[in-house]
Design a protein around this motif. Structure first.
Motif, PDB file in Angstrom:
ATOM      1  N   LEU A   1       0.817  -1.218   0.000  1.00 21.38           N
ATOM      2  CA  LEU A   1       0.000   0.000   0.000  1.00 21.38           C
ATOM      3  C   LEU A   1       0.853   1.271   0.000  1.00 21.38           C
ATOM      4  CD1 LEU A   1      -2.857  -1.157   2.399  1.00 21.38           C
ATOM      5  CD2 LEU A   1      -2.937  -0.942  -0.098  1.00 21.38           C
ATOM      6  N   GLU A   2       1.494   1.502  -1.141  1.00 18.43           N
ATOM      7  CA  GLU A   2       2.343   2.690  -1.290  1.00 18.43           C
ATOM      8  C   GLU A   2       1.536   3.986  -1.354  1.00 18.43           C
ATOM      9  OE1 GLU A   2       5.883   2.930  -1.305  1.00 18.43           O
ATOM     10  OE2 GLU A   2       5.379   1.054  -0.308  1.00 18.43           O
ATOM     11  N   ALA A   3       0.234   3.874  -1.586  1.00 21.27           N
ATOM     12  CA  ALA A   3      -0.640   5.055  -1.582  1.00 21.27           C
ATOM     13  C   ALA A   3      -0.676   5.711  -0.203  1.00 21.27           C
ATOM     14  CB  ALA A   3      -2.049   4.677  -2.018  1.00 21.27           C
ATOM     15  N   LEU A   4      -0.217   4.996   0.825  1.00 20.18           N
ATOM     16  CA  LEU A   4      -0.243   5.529   2.194  1.00 20.18           C
ATOM     17  C   LEU A   4       1.022   6.314   2.547  1.00 20.18           C
ATOM     18  CD1 LEU A   4      -1.875   2.526   4.092  1.00 20.18           C
ATOM     19  CD2 LEU A   4      -2.964   4.591   3.202  1.00 20.18           C
ATOM     20  N   GLN A   5       1.974   6.451   1.612  1.00 22.17           N
ATOM     21  CA  GLN A   5       3.112   7.329   1.872  1.00 22.17           C
ATOM     22  C   GLN A   5       2.601   8.747   2.122  1.00 22.17           C
ATOM     23  OE1 GLN A   5       6.147   6.485   2.416  1.00 22.17           O
ATOM     24  NE2 GLN A   5       6.306   4.426   1.531  1.00 22.17           N
ATOM     25  N   PRO A   6       3.253   9.531   2.984  1.00 29.28           N
ATOM     26  CA  PRO A   6       2.725  10.851   3.342  1.00 29.28           C
ATOM     27  C   PRO A   6       2.297  11.746   2.159  1.00 29.28           C
ATOM     28  CG  PRO A   6       4.511  10.293   4.805  1.00 29.28           C
ATOM     29  CD  PRO A   6       4.441   9.189   3.784  1.00 29.28           C
ATOM     30  N   PRO A   7       3.066  11.836   1.051  1.00 27.18           N
ATOM     31  CA  PRO A   7       2.580  12.667  -0.055  1.00 27.18           C
ATOM     32  C   PRO A   7       1.634  11.927  -1.009  1.00 27.18           C
ATOM     33  CG  PRO A   7       4.989  12.489  -0.076  1.00 27.18           C
ATOM     34  CD  PRO A   7       4.454  11.408   0.813  1.00 27.18           C
ATOM     35  N   GLY A   8       1.327  10.655  -0.690  1.00 27.18           N
ATOM     36  CA  GLY A   8       0.304   9.943  -1.459  1.00 27.18           C
ATOM     37  C   GLY A   8       0.769   8.955  -2.498  1.00 27.18           C
ATOM     38  N   SER A   9       2.083   8.786  -2.670  1.00 24.27           N
ATOM     39  CA  SER A   9       2.531   7.802  -3.662  1.00 24.27           C
ATOM     40  C   SER A   9       3.905   7.238  -3.309  1.00 24.27           C
ATOM     41  CB  SER A   9       2.600   8.419  -5.065  1.00 24.27           C
ATOM     42  OG  SER A   9       3.852   9.073  -5.274  1.00 24.27           O
ATOM     43  N   PHE A  10       4.265   6.169  -4.012  1.00 26.43           N
ATOM     44  CA  PHE A  10       5.552   5.490  -3.838  1.00 26.43           C
ATOM     45  C   PHE A  10       6.735   6.413  -4.107  1.00 26.43           C
ATOM     46  CE2 PHE A  10       5.271   5.506  -8.373  1.00 26.43           C
ATOM     47  CZ  PHE A  10       6.581   5.439  -8.826  1.00 26.43           C
ATOM     48  N   LYS A  11       6.499   7.506  -4.830  1.00 24.35           N
ATOM     49  CA  LYS A  11       7.595   8.376  -5.283  1.00 24.35           C
ATOM     50  C   LYS A  11       8.493   8.833  -4.138  1.00 24.35           C
ATOM     51  CE  LYS A  11       6.652   9.093  -9.792  1.00 24.35           C
ATOM     52  NZ  LYS A  11       7.614   8.909 -10.895  1.00 24.35           N
ATOM     53  N   LEU A  12       7.932   8.933  -2.937  1.00 16.08           N
ATOM     54  CA  LEU A  12       8.723   9.436  -1.816  1.00 16.08           C
ATOM     55  C   LEU A  12       9.911   8.537  -1.506  1.00 16.08           C
ATOM     56  CD1 LEU A  12       9.101  11.578   0.362  1.00 16.08           C
ATOM     57  CD2 LEU A  12       7.622  10.216   1.855  1.00 16.08           C
ATOM     58  N   ARG A  13       9.796   7.239  -1.786  1.00  9.51           N
ATOM     59  CA  ARG A  13      10.918   6.344  -1.496  1.00  9.51           C
ATOM     60  C   ARG A  13      12.172   6.792  -2.250  1.00  9.51           C
ATOM     61  NH1 ARG A  13       9.823   1.454   1.149  1.00  9.51           N
ATOM     62  NH2 ARG A  13       7.588   1.023   1.378  1.00  9.51           N
ATOM     63  N   GLY A  14      12.063   6.871  -3.560  1.00  9.26           N
ATOM     64  CA  GLY A  14      13.222   7.243  -4.369  1.00  9.26           C
ATOM     65  C   GLY A  14      13.583   8.699  -4.251  1.00  9.26           C
ATOM     66  N   LEU A  48      19.596   6.948  -8.050  1.00  9.08           N
ATOM     67  CA  LEU A  48      19.257   7.175  -6.646  1.00  9.08           C
ATOM     68  C   LEU A  48      17.783   6.867  -6.394  1.00  9.08           C
ATOM     69  CD1 LEU A  48      21.139  10.536  -5.899  1.00  9.08           C
ATOM     70  CD2 LEU A  48      21.746   8.247  -5.074  1.00  9.08           C
ATOM     71  N   LEU A  49      16.938   7.227  -7.351  1.00  5.20           N
ATOM     72  CA  LEU A  49      15.502   6.943  -7.220  1.00  5.20           C
ATOM     73  C   LEU A  49      15.256   5.447  -7.198  1.00  5.20           C
ATOM     74  CD1 LEU A  49      13.801   9.463  -9.708  1.00  5.20           C
ATOM     75  CD2 LEU A  49      14.252   9.781  -7.291  1.00  5.20           C
ATOM     76  N   TRP A  50      15.881   4.731  -8.118  1.00  4.98           N
ATOM     77  CA  TRP A  50      15.621   3.289  -8.234  1.00  4.98           C
ATOM     78  C   TRP A  50      16.028   2.567  -6.949  1.00  4.98           C
ATOM     79  CZ3 TRP A  50      19.027   3.637 -13.169  1.00  4.98           C
ATOM     80  CH2 TRP A  50      18.400   4.475 -14.099  1.00  4.98           C
TER      81      TRP A  50
END
Length: 305
Positions: A27-40, A134-136
Protein backbone atom coordinates in the motif's frame (compact mmCIF):
# COMPACT_ATOMS: atom_id res chain seq x y z
CA UNK A 1 15.26 7.43 9.90
CA UNK A 2 13.99 7.69 6.34
CA UNK A 3 11.59 10.22 4.87
CA UNK A 4 9.33 7.43 3.62
CA UNK A 5 7.37 5.06 5.83
CA UNK A 6 7.29 1.26 5.80
CA UNK A 7 3.90 0.64 4.21
CA UNK A 8 1.42 -2.13 5.06
CA UNK A 9 1.44 -5.38 3.10
CA UNK A 10 -2.04 -6.89 3.21
CA UNK A 11 -3.76 -9.85 1.63
CA UNK A 12 -6.82 -8.48 -0.16
CA UNK A 13 -9.95 -10.58 0.19
CA UNK A 14 -11.91 -8.61 -2.47
CA UNK A 15 -9.14 -8.68 -5.08
CA UNK A 16 -8.27 -12.31 -4.30
CA UNK A 17 -11.91 -13.28 -4.95
CA UNK A 18 -12.04 -11.18 -8.13
CA UNK A 19 -8.82 -12.66 -9.50
CA UNK A 20 -9.36 -16.20 -8.23
CA UNK A 21 -5.94 -16.30 -6.53
CA UNK A 22 -4.14 -14.80 -3.54
CA UNK A 23 -3.53 -11.08 -4.13
CA UNK A 24 -1.25 -9.15 -1.79
CA UNK A 25 -1.21 -5.36 -1.79
CA UNK A 26 1.82 -3.17 -1.03
CA UNK A 27 0.00 0.00 0.00
CA UNK A 28 2.34 2.69 -1.29
CA UNK A 29 -0.64 5.06 -1.58
CA UNK A 30 -0.24 5.53 2.19
CA UNK A 31 3.11 7.33 1.87
CA UNK A 32 2.73 10.85 3.34
CA UNK A 33 2.58 12.67 -0.05
CA UNK A 34 0.30 9.94 -1.46
CA UNK A 35 2.53 7.80 -3.66
CA UNK A 36 5.55 5.49 -3.84
CA UNK A 37 7.59 8.38 -5.28
CA UNK A 38 8.72 9.44 -1.82
CA UNK A 39 10.92 6.34 -1.50
CA UNK A 40 13.22 7.24 -4.37
CA UNK A 41 12.81 11.00 -4.23
CA UNK A 42 13.38 11.02 -0.47
CA UNK A 43 16.54 8.96 -0.89
CA UNK A 44 17.83 11.27 -3.63
CA UNK A 45 17.03 14.40 -1.62
CA UNK A 46 18.78 13.02 1.47
CA UNK A 47 21.90 12.19 -0.58
CA UNK A 48 21.99 15.65 -2.20
CA UNK A 49 21.31 17.34 1.13
CA UNK A 50 24.24 15.48 2.69
CA UNK A 51 26.39 16.72 -0.20
CA UNK A 52 25.44 20.30 0.62
CA UNK A 53 22.55 21.07 -1.75
CA UNK A 54 20.78 24.27 -0.70
CA UNK A 55 17.85 24.17 -3.14
CA UNK A 56 15.94 21.35 -4.89
CA UNK A 57 14.51 21.79 -8.38
CA UNK A 58 12.13 19.31 -10.01
CA UNK A 59 9.95 19.12 -13.11
CA UNK A 60 6.74 17.31 -12.33
CA UNK A 61 3.13 18.36 -12.11
CA UNK A 62 2.34 15.19 -10.29
CA UNK A 63 3.50 12.82 -7.61
CA UNK A 64 7.25 13.22 -8.07
CA UNK A 65 6.96 16.97 -7.59
CA UNK A 66 4.86 16.42 -4.48
CA UNK A 67 7.48 14.03 -3.11
CA UNK A 68 10.28 16.55 -3.73
CA UNK A 69 8.23 19.29 -2.05
CA UNK A 70 7.53 17.05 0.95
CA UNK A 71 11.18 15.98 1.24
CA UNK A 72 12.43 19.54 0.93
CA UNK A 73 10.09 20.77 3.65
CA UNK A 74 11.12 17.88 5.91
CA UNK A 75 14.82 18.60 5.35
CA UNK A 76 14.48 22.39 5.54
CA UNK A 77 15.56 22.89 1.90
CA UNK A 78 13.63 25.28 -0.41
CA UNK A 79 11.99 23.60 -3.41
CA UNK A 80 11.03 24.87 -6.87
CA UNK A 81 8.77 22.63 -8.98
CA UNK A 82 8.30 23.46 -12.66
CA UNK A 83 5.01 22.14 -14.03
CA UNK A 84 3.41 22.25 -17.49
CA UNK A 85 0.24 24.24 -18.19
CA UNK A 86 -1.74 20.98 -18.27
CA UNK A 87 -1.18 20.44 -14.53
CA UNK A 88 -4.40 20.22 -12.53
CA UNK A 89 -5.41 22.90 -10.06
CA UNK A 90 -5.47 20.18 -7.38
CA UNK A 91 -1.82 19.28 -8.03
CA UNK A 92 -0.74 22.92 -7.81
CA UNK A 93 -2.75 23.32 -4.60
CA UNK A 94 -0.99 20.29 -3.06
CA UNK A 95 2.46 21.54 -4.11
CA UNK A 96 1.82 24.90 -2.47
CA UNK A 97 0.55 23.12 0.63
CA UNK A 98 4.06 21.65 0.91
CA UNK A 99 5.50 25.19 0.60
CA UNK A 100 7.05 24.64 -2.84
CA UNK A 101 7.51 27.49 -5.29
CA UNK A 102 5.51 26.48 -8.37
CA UNK A 103 6.53 27.68 -11.85
CA UNK A 104 3.99 26.97 -14.62
CA UNK A 105 5.42 26.84 -18.12
CA UNK A 106 5.21 24.81 -21.33
CA UNK A 107 2.57 22.57 -22.85
CA UNK A 108 4.25 19.29 -21.85
CA UNK A 109 6.48 17.78 -19.20
CA UNK A 110 9.37 17.87 -21.68
CA UNK A 111 9.08 21.67 -21.99
CA UNK A 112 8.71 22.12 -18.22
CA UNK A 113 11.74 19.90 -17.68
CA UNK A 114 13.83 21.94 -20.13
CA UNK A 115 12.88 25.12 -18.26
CA UNK A 116 13.72 23.52 -14.91
CA UNK A 117 17.19 22.57 -16.16
CA UNK A 118 17.75 26.20 -17.13
CA UNK A 119 17.02 27.36 -13.57
CA UNK A 120 19.85 25.36 -12.01
CA UNK A 121 22.45 27.42 -10.14
CA UNK A 122 25.52 26.36 -8.13
CA UNK A 123 24.32 24.71 -4.91
CA UNK A 124 21.08 23.47 -6.50
CA UNK A 125 20.20 19.80 -6.97
CA UNK A 126 17.94 18.61 -9.78
CA UNK A 127 15.62 15.78 -8.73
CA UNK A 128 14.43 13.85 -11.80
CA UNK A 129 10.91 12.38 -11.65
CA UNK A 130 11.96 8.87 -12.74
CA UNK A 131 15.34 8.59 -14.48
CA UNK A 132 18.00 8.50 -11.74
CA UNK A 133 19.81 5.55 -10.06
CA UNK A 134 19.26 7.18 -6.65
CA UNK A 135 15.50 6.94 -7.22
CA UNK A 136 15.62 3.29 -8.23
CA UNK A 137 17.63 2.36 -5.15
CA UNK A 138 15.07 4.14 -2.97
CA UNK A 139 12.11 2.49 -4.69
CA UNK A 140 13.75 -0.93 -4.23
CA UNK A 141 13.18 -0.63 -0.49
CA UNK A 142 9.53 -1.62 -0.93
CA UNK A 143 10.66 -5.07 -2.10
CA UNK A 144 13.04 -5.29 0.87
CA UNK A 145 10.01 -4.83 3.13
CA UNK A 146 8.04 -7.52 1.30
CA UNK A 147 10.98 -9.94 1.58
CA UNK A 148 11.30 -9.20 5.31
CA UNK A 149 7.61 -10.07 5.76
CA UNK A 150 8.23 -13.61 4.51
CA UNK A 151 5.81 -13.34 1.57
CA UNK A 152 7.38 -14.38 -1.73
CA UNK A 153 5.03 -13.76 -4.67
CA UNK A 154 4.84 -15.66 -7.94
CA UNK A 155 4.59 -12.35 -9.81
CA UNK A 156 4.68 -8.60 -9.16
CA UNK A 157 2.17 -6.32 -10.89
CA UNK A 158 2.98 -2.62 -11.28
CA UNK A 159 2.20 0.37 -13.46
CA UNK A 160 4.76 1.86 -15.85
CA UNK A 161 5.09 5.51 -16.83
CA UNK A 162 8.67 6.67 -17.21
CA UNK A 163 9.88 3.42 -15.70
CA UNK A 164 11.27 4.52 -12.34
CA UNK A 165 9.06 2.14 -10.36
CA UNK A 166 9.87 -0.78 -12.69
CA UNK A 167 13.60 -0.06 -12.41
CA UNK A 168 13.41 0.11 -8.61
CA UNK A 169 11.29 -3.02 -8.20
CA UNK A 170 13.61 -5.04 -10.44
CA UNK A 171 16.59 -3.79 -8.41
CA UNK A 172 14.76 -4.82 -5.23
CA UNK A 173 13.84 -8.26 -6.56
CA UNK A 174 17.40 -8.92 -7.64
CA UNK A 175 19.07 -7.72 -4.46
CA UNK A 176 16.78 -10.05 -2.51
CA UNK A 177 17.65 -12.99 -4.75
CA UNK A 178 14.21 -13.10 -6.37
CA UNK A 179 15.50 -13.35 -9.93
CA UNK A 180 12.75 -15.87 -10.71
CA UNK A 181 9.82 -13.55 -9.81
CA UNK A 182 8.42 -12.01 -13.02
CA UNK A 183 7.10 -8.47 -13.28
CA UNK A 184 3.85 -7.71 -15.12
CA UNK A 185 4.39 -4.14 -16.32
CA UNK A 186 1.04 -2.47 -17.00
CA UNK A 187 0.43 0.56 -19.21
CA UNK A 188 -2.72 2.17 -20.51
CA UNK A 189 -3.43 2.14 -24.21
CA UNK A 190 -2.25 5.50 -25.51
CA UNK A 191 0.67 5.75 -23.04
CA UNK A 192 2.50 2.48 -23.73
CA UNK A 193 6.08 3.69 -24.12
CA UNK A 194 7.58 0.53 -22.57
CA UNK A 195 5.75 -1.78 -24.94
CA UNK A 196 6.80 0.42 -27.86
CA UNK A 197 10.41 0.11 -26.73
CA UNK A 198 10.13 -3.68 -26.39
CA UNK A 199 8.69 -3.94 -29.92
CA UNK A 200 11.30 -1.58 -31.41
CA UNK A 201 14.24 -3.13 -29.57
CA UNK A 202 15.06 0.09 -27.74
CA UNK A 203 13.42 3.20 -26.26
CA UNK A 204 11.47 5.22 -28.83
CA UNK A 205 9.44 8.39 -28.43
CA UNK A 206 5.68 8.04 -28.86
CA UNK A 207 4.27 10.61 -31.30
CA UNK A 208 1.57 11.58 -28.80
CA UNK A 209 -0.08 10.51 -25.56
CA UNK A 210 -3.82 9.83 -25.45
CA UNK A 211 -4.57 8.49 -21.99
CA UNK A 212 -6.28 9.97 -18.94
CA UNK A 213 -3.61 8.27 -16.81
CA UNK A 214 -1.41 11.36 -16.95
CA UNK A 215 0.99 9.97 -14.34
CA UNK A 216 1.91 7.35 -16.94
CA UNK A 217 2.43 10.07 -19.53
CA UNK A 218 6.06 9.63 -20.52
CA UNK A 219 6.51 9.64 -24.29
CA UNK A 220 9.78 7.75 -23.89
CA UNK A 221 10.56 5.20 -21.23
CA UNK A 222 13.85 5.48 -19.32
CA UNK A 223 16.77 3.51 -20.78
CA UNK A 224 17.11 1.62 -17.50
CA UNK A 225 13.47 0.48 -17.64
CA UNK A 226 14.09 -0.99 -21.08
CA UNK A 227 17.33 -2.58 -19.84
CA UNK A 228 15.29 -4.26 -17.09
CA UNK A 229 13.36 -6.20 -19.74
CA UNK A 230 16.67 -7.93 -20.64
CA UNK A 231 17.95 -8.31 -17.09
CA UNK A 232 14.78 -9.77 -15.57
CA UNK A 233 11.55 -11.53 -16.68
CA UNK A 234 9.30 -8.54 -17.52
CA UNK A 235 6.01 -8.97 -19.37
CA UNK A 236 4.23 -6.03 -20.97
CA UNK A 237 0.50 -5.67 -20.31
CA UNK A 238 -1.98 -3.06 -21.50
CA UNK A 239 -5.41 -2.01 -20.25
CA UNK A 240 -7.92 0.53 -21.49
CA UNK A 241 -8.50 3.87 -19.80
CA UNK A 242 -11.97 2.63 -18.91
CA UNK A 243 -10.56 -0.45 -17.15
CA UNK A 244 -8.06 1.70 -15.20
CA UNK A 245 -10.77 4.17 -14.15
CA UNK A 246 -13.21 1.42 -13.20
CA UNK A 247 -10.49 -0.22 -11.10
CA UNK A 248 -10.08 3.08 -9.20
CA UNK A 249 -13.82 3.04 -8.41
CA UNK A 250 -13.80 -0.65 -7.46
CA UNK A 251 -10.70 -0.28 -5.29
CA UNK A 252 -12.23 2.69 -3.47
CA UNK A 253 -15.26 0.52 -2.70
CA UNK A 254 -13.17 -2.49 -1.69
CA UNK A 255 -10.41 -0.80 0.34
CA UNK A 256 -11.65 2.74 1.08
CA UNK A 257 -8.57 4.13 -0.69
CA UNK A 258 -8.63 6.53 -3.66
CA UNK A 259 -5.84 6.09 -6.21
CA UNK A 260 -5.07 7.71 -9.56
CA UNK A 261 -5.85 6.06 -12.94
CA UNK A 262 -2.12 5.36 -13.29
CA UNK A 263 -2.41 3.07 -10.27
CA UNK A 264 -5.78 1.77 -11.43
CA UNK A 265 -4.03 0.40 -14.53
CA UNK A 266 -2.16 -2.17 -12.43
CA UNK A 267 -5.18 -2.94 -10.24
CA UNK A 268 -7.27 -3.59 -13.35
CA UNK A 269 -5.44 -6.90 -13.87
CA UNK A 270 -7.01 -8.26 -10.68
CA UNK A 271 -10.50 -7.11 -11.63
CA UNK A 272 -10.39 -8.48 -15.20
CA UNK A 273 -11.03 -12.27 -15.25
CA UNK A 274 -8.14 -14.34 -16.52
CA UNK A 275 -5.48 -11.63 -16.58
CA UNK A 276 -3.53 -13.18 -13.69
CA UNK A 277 -3.95 -16.83 -14.68
CA UNK A 278 -0.82 -18.88 -14.09
CA UNK A 279 0.20 -17.18 -10.83
CA UNK A 280 -0.99 -18.38 -7.43
CA UNK A 281 0.34 -15.51 -5.27
CA UNK A 282 0.40 -12.07 -6.81
CA UNK A 283 1.91 -8.91 -5.33
CA UNK A 284 0.33 -5.69 -6.58
CA UNK A 285 2.14 -2.40 -6.03
CA UNK A 286 -0.60 0.08 -5.09
CA UNK A 287 1.53 3.02 -6.19
CA UNK A 288 -1.12 5.58 -5.26
CA UNK A 289 -1.32 9.12 -6.61
CA UNK A 290 -2.63 12.26 -4.98
CA UNK A 291 -3.58 14.60 -7.80
CA UNK A 292 -6.83 13.05 -9.11
CA UNK A 293 -10.10 13.62 -7.27
CA UNK A 294 -13.05 11.25 -7.20
CA UNK A 295 -15.06 13.80 -9.20
CA UNK A 296 -12.37 13.82 -11.90
CA UNK A 297 -12.24 10.04 -12.07
CA UNK A 298 -16.03 9.81 -12.41
CA UNK A 299 -16.06 12.57 -15.03
CA UNK A 300 -13.41 10.75 -17.07
CA UNK A 301 -15.30 7.48 -16.68
CA UNK A 302 -18.52 9.04 -17.96
CA UNK A 303 -16.67 10.27 -21.06
CA UNK A 304 -15.24 6.87 -21.96
CA UNK A 305 -16.68 5.15 -25.08
Amino acid sequence: MTLHIATPLIKSRPLSLAAGRAVWLKLEALQPPGSFKLRGVGHACEVHHARGARHFISSSGGNAGLAVAYAGRALGVPVTVVVPETTSARAIELLKLEQAEVVITGSSWQEANQHAQGLLQPGDAFIHPFDDPLLWTGHASMIDEVAQSGVKPDAVVLSVGGGGLLSGVVEGLQRNGWHDVPVLAVETEGAASLQAAMVAGGPVELPALSSVATSLGAKRVADQAFACTHQHPVFSEQVTDRAALQACEDFLRDHRLLVEPACGAALALAYEPGRLDGYERVLMIVCGGATATLEQIRDWLNKQP
